[in-house]
Design an enzyme around this catalytic site. Structure first.
Site, PDB file in Angstrom:
ATOM      1  N   LYS A 260       0.869  -1.190   0.000  1.00 53.86           N
ATOM      2  CA  LYS A 260       0.000   0.000   0.000  1.00 53.86           C
ATOM      3  C   LYS A 260       0.894   1.225   0.000  1.00 53.86           C
ATOM      4  O   LYS A 260       1.733   1.406   0.883  1.00 53.86           O
ATOM      5  CB  LYS A 260      -0.899   0.006   1.241  1.00 53.86           C
ATOM      6  N   ASP A 265      -2.849  10.320   3.323  1.00 58.73           N
ATOM      7  CA  ASP A 265      -4.218   9.865   3.592  1.00 58.73           C
ATOM      8  C   ASP A 265      -4.942  10.879   4.468  1.00 58.73           C
ATOM      9  O   ASP A 265      -4.825  10.848   5.689  1.00 58.73           O
ATOM     10  CB  ASP A 265      -4.174   8.483   4.276  1.00 58.73           C
ATOM     11  N   LYS A 272     -10.305  12.749   8.119  1.00 56.24           N
ATOM     12  CA  LYS A 272      -9.749  12.422   9.433  1.00 56.24           C
ATOM     13  C   LYS A 272      -9.755  13.670  10.315  1.00 56.24           C
ATOM     14  O   LYS A 272      -9.707  14.788   9.801  1.00 56.24           O
ATOM     15  CB  LYS A 272      -8.301  11.948   9.271  1.00 56.24           C
ATOM     16  N   ASP A 283       1.629   6.758   5.236  1.00 54.82           N
ATOM     17  CA  ASP A 283       0.686   5.759   4.757  1.00 54.82           C
ATOM     18  C   ASP A 283       1.203   5.063   3.486  1.00 54.82           C
ATOM     19  O   ASP A 283       0.550   4.194   2.939  1.00 54.82           O
ATOM     20  CB  ASP A 283      -0.684   6.410   4.514  1.00 54.82           C
ATOM     21  N   ASP A 342     -12.277   6.762   4.050  1.00 51.37           N
ATOM     22  CA  ASP A 342     -11.014   6.625   4.782  1.00 51.37           C
ATOM     23  C   ASP A 342     -10.529   5.165   4.814  1.00 51.37           C
ATOM     24  O   ASP A 342      -9.401   4.891   5.214  1.00 51.37           O
ATOM     25  CB  ASP A 342     -11.183   7.166   6.213  1.00 51.37           C
ATOM     26  N   GLU A 344      -9.433   3.483   2.457  1.00 52.15           N
ATOM     27  CA  GLU A 344      -8.978   3.573   1.062  1.00 52.15           C
ATOM     28  C   GLU A 344      -7.880   2.580   0.717  1.00 52.15           C
ATOM     29  O   GLU A 344      -7.753   2.182  -0.436  1.00 52.15           O
ATOM     30  CB  GLU A 344      -8.494   5.004   0.767  1.00 52.15           C
ATOM     31  N   ARG A 346      -7.519  -0.530   1.307  1.00 50.67           N
ATOM     32  CA  ARG A 346      -8.028  -1.800   0.795  1.00 50.67           C
ATOM     33  C   ARG A 346      -8.537  -1.673  -0.635  1.00 50.67           C
ATOM     34  O   ARG A 346      -8.549  -2.645  -1.380  1.00 50.67           O
ATOM     35  CB  ARG A 346      -9.101  -2.340   1.751  1.00 50.67           C
TER      36      ARG A 346
HETATM   37  N1  BES Z   1      -4.075   4.680   6.895  1.00 52.51           N
HETATM   38  C1  BES Z   1      -5.159   4.384   7.757  1.00 52.51           C
HETATM   39  C2  BES Z   1      -4.778   3.440   8.906  1.00 52.51           C
HETATM   40  C3  BES Z   1      -3.879   4.021   9.952  1.00 52.51           C
HETATM   41  C4  BES Z   1      -4.404   4.653  11.060  1.00 52.51           C
HETATM   42  C5  BES Z   1      -2.509   3.890   9.836  1.00 52.51           C
HETATM   43  C6  BES Z   1      -3.573   5.170  12.026  1.00 52.51           C
HETATM   44  C7  BES Z   1      -1.687   4.392  10.809  1.00 52.51           C
HETATM   45  C8  BES Z   1      -2.218   5.038  11.903  1.00 52.51           C
HETATM   46  C9  BES Z   1      -6.278   3.732   6.970  1.00 52.51           C
HETATM   47  O1  BES Z   1      -6.412   4.148   5.666  1.00 52.51           O
HETATM   48  C10 BES Z   1      -7.548   4.069   7.685  1.00 52.51           C
HETATM   49  O2  BES Z   1      -7.880   5.207   7.723  1.00 52.51           O
HETATM   50  N2  BES Z   1      -8.227   3.045   8.217  1.00 52.51           N
HETATM   51  C11 BES Z   1      -9.442   3.245   8.928  1.00 52.51           C
HETATM   52  C12 BES Z   1     -10.399   2.172   8.487  1.00 52.51           C
HETATM   53  C13 BES Z   1     -11.813   2.383   8.962  1.00 52.51           C
HETATM   54  C14 BES Z   1     -12.404   3.603   8.305  1.00 52.51           C
HETATM   55  C15 BES Z   1     -12.610   1.143   8.633  1.00 52.51           C
HETATM   56  C16 BES Z   1      -9.169   3.133  10.433  1.00 52.51           C
HETATM   57  O3  BES Z   1      -8.353   2.282  10.819  1.00 52.51           O
HETATM   58  O4  BES Z   1      -9.730   3.912  11.164  1.00 52.51           O
HETATM   59 ZN    ZN Z   2      -4.711   4.860   4.761  1.00 56.85          ZN
HETATM   60 MN    MN Z   3      -7.554   5.927   5.516  1.00 58.36          MN
END
Ligand code: BES
Ligand code: ZN
Ligand code: MN
Length: 491
Positions: A260, A265, A272, A283, A342, A344, A346
């Site tokens: 990824k 992000d 966020k 990210d 968010d 994204e 996946r």
């Molecule tokens: N890049 C983030 C995950 C992340 C969060 C990495 C904090 C490092 C630190 C990912 O794209 C994300 O935002 N995931 C969400 C998924 C949710 C919306 C299902 C998350 O983990 O909150």
């Molecule tokens: Zn992300």
């Molecule tokens: Mn995200």
């Protein structure tokens, strides 16, 4: 960092400093270094040095040895030992030495840690020492460039050829890590997908890897609606970066490493919160680990063919951005209801994994900073691995050997049930919101057929440090690169 082998005992080395490890109260030195051990043991008695991991002491030898200084670096208690602590202790020693203005170092050529073989010790300590020279100072206009330090592995070893081969491996891996760290630490404005693609192209040609970049129109032609959907709210176009290591075994099916590479992000329309959003420049670290691993694999001239795929896109809330509720179609034809923009990573991986599947791989491993939930579960002590039980064991073993710990989470039907959508083939978030890391894994499985061995590694908790440690400053750790190289080398 230049690494050499000297058959002369460590205590006879004429260097700025000798690096010695201590495991709690025990100073790790062999019989060839008796007088050195005595000096250090005396020092420990008077100083407050307990050999804890992260603890480093630099002190002068006052003319008792040809080397001017000693650097004592702690590994912690034997019962808590794992290999990352050795790599960190080597890095912390070099960092402390550099701070004291020291440039030439020597270290034992043989392992004194019971559970680590001589060969593994040399690679891990050598790689760690290299990592200890790193500082991200590109934007510090007043920073002075320091001269590169040297490291001698000292003492007689039974197999000289093996020592030299190990030092070559350590240097190859150290170089790959340092070069890629400079890219991984770049902020979003400096490392858009196109900039990552340019960097990858140059790295590939310097390391005899082939490199193919799919831009917006090629991705559209291939029906990659996941990565394009993520990128459509950004002014920066998406790039799918495909690197190939031919290997010497022309008949073998390739191993595919997918990363990824979300260059920033913001969350998109599902924006966020502002606090800490700047960290989302990391990210892209799944892709960064794959880039470093590909470079290691090429330089180590490994036997099996390996393909690295980076899905690079920026997730922004522009006028053209995806809306929550949008339905998109991935490369493999599956439709996805995007209930949260968010989630994204996946979507990017859905296309990257679909492309990987078409290359008829022997196995696929993907790395991604995918979920905040993995930080809740494991913190920064380990990354989560999810996938086929059989395949997941392999990177887990490689990680234990290389000093990058993985912990497996299940991939049960309950988690794929969570991802059912009322309007499309699959939803990009779970119904209840529980088991965030496992449900993300269940989503990814929908893009890799059962018969292809696959494992997913969530590095959201391990990919970067928010504050400095004795072994490195804040920033990218490149977690995953070491275990991927170790795993491919074991094939
Ligand atoms: N890049 C983030 C995950 C992340 C969060 C990495 C904090 C490092 C630190 C990912 O794209 C994300 O935002 N995931 C969400 C998924 C949710 C919306 C299902 C998350 O983990 O909150
Ligand atoms: Zn992300
Ligand atoms: Mn995200």
């Amino acid at each position: 960092m230049k690494m050499t082998y000297s058959m002369e005992a460590l205590e006879l080395q004429k260097k700025d400093a000798l690096i010695v490890f201590a495991q709690a109260g025990e100073v790790l030195l062999g019989s060839a270094n008796r007088s050195l051990k005595k000096l250090i043991t005396e020092y420990i008695k008077t100083a407050d040095f307990k050999g804890e991991s992260g603890q480093v002491a630099v002190f002068p030898t006052f003319g008792k040895f040809p080397a001017g200084n000693m650097i004592l670096s702690g590994l912690g208690a034997p019962k808590d030992f794992h290999r990352a602590l050795l790599e960190q202790a080597a890095a912390a020693a070099v960092r402390a030495g550099r701070k004291a203005g020291l440039k030439t170092f020597a270290i034992s050529a043989c392992s004194r840690v019971k559970s680590v073989s001589d060969s593994d010790y040399r690679v891990i300590a050598g790689r760690g020492a290299c990592w200890g020279t790193y500082a991200f100072e590109r934007f510090m206009t007043a920073a002075k460039k320091q001269t590169a330090p040297t490291l001698a592995f000292a003492g007689q070893c039974p197999d000289t050829a093996a020592v030299r081969a190990d030092l070559k491996t350590a240097a190859a891996q150290g170089t790959a890590l340092l070069g890629t760290a400079d890219l991984a630490n770049l902020p979003g404005n400096e490392a858009a997908p196109a900039a990552i693609a340019d960097w990858a192209r140059k790295m590939a040609s310097a390391n005899k890897l082939s490199c193919q970049i799919l831009g917006k129109s090629e991705l559209a032609k291939k029906g990659c609606g996941g990565i394009l959907g993520v990128a459509q709210g950004s002014a920066q176009d998406a790039k799918m970066i495909i690197l190939k290591h031919a290997g010497t075994d022309k008949k073998a099916r390739p191993i595919i490493l997918v990363g990824k590479t979300v260059t920033f992000d913001s969350g998109g329309i599902s924006l966020k919160p502002g606090k800490g959003m700047g960290w989302m420049r990391y990210d892209k670290c799944g892709g960064m680990a794959v880039l470093a691993a590909m470079q290691m694999i090429a330089r180590m001239n490994l036997r099996v063919p390996v393909v690295g795929i980076l899905g690079a896109a920026e997730n922004m809330p522009g006028a053209n951005a995806m809306r929550p509720g949008d339905i998109i179609k991935a490369r493999n034809g599956k439709t996805i209801e995007v209930l949260n923009t968010d989630a994204e990573g996946r979507l990017v991986l859905a296309d990257a994994l679909s492309l990987a599947v078409e290359m008829k791989p022997s196995a696929i491993v993907d790395l991604a900073t995918l979920t905040g939930a993995v930080i809740v579960a494991l913190g920064s002590a380990a990354s989560a691995v999810i996938g086929d039980d059989q395949l997941a064991k392999e990177p887990t073993k490689a990680g234990a050997d290389a000093g990058e710990r993985l912990w497996q989470l299940p991939l049960w039907k309950e988690y794929s049930d969570e991802m059912k959508s009322d309007f499309a083939d699959i939803s990009n978030i779970g119904k209840t919101g529980g088991a965030g890391t496992a449900t993300a894994g269940a989503f990814l499985r929908a893009f890799v057929p059962e018969e292809i061995p696959w494992a997913h590694i969530d590095i959201a908790g391990t990919a970067w440090l928010e504050s400095g440690k004795p072994y490195q400053g804040p920033g990218a750790t490149l977690f995953g690169a070491r275990l991927l190289a170790q795993w491919v080398a074991s094939k």
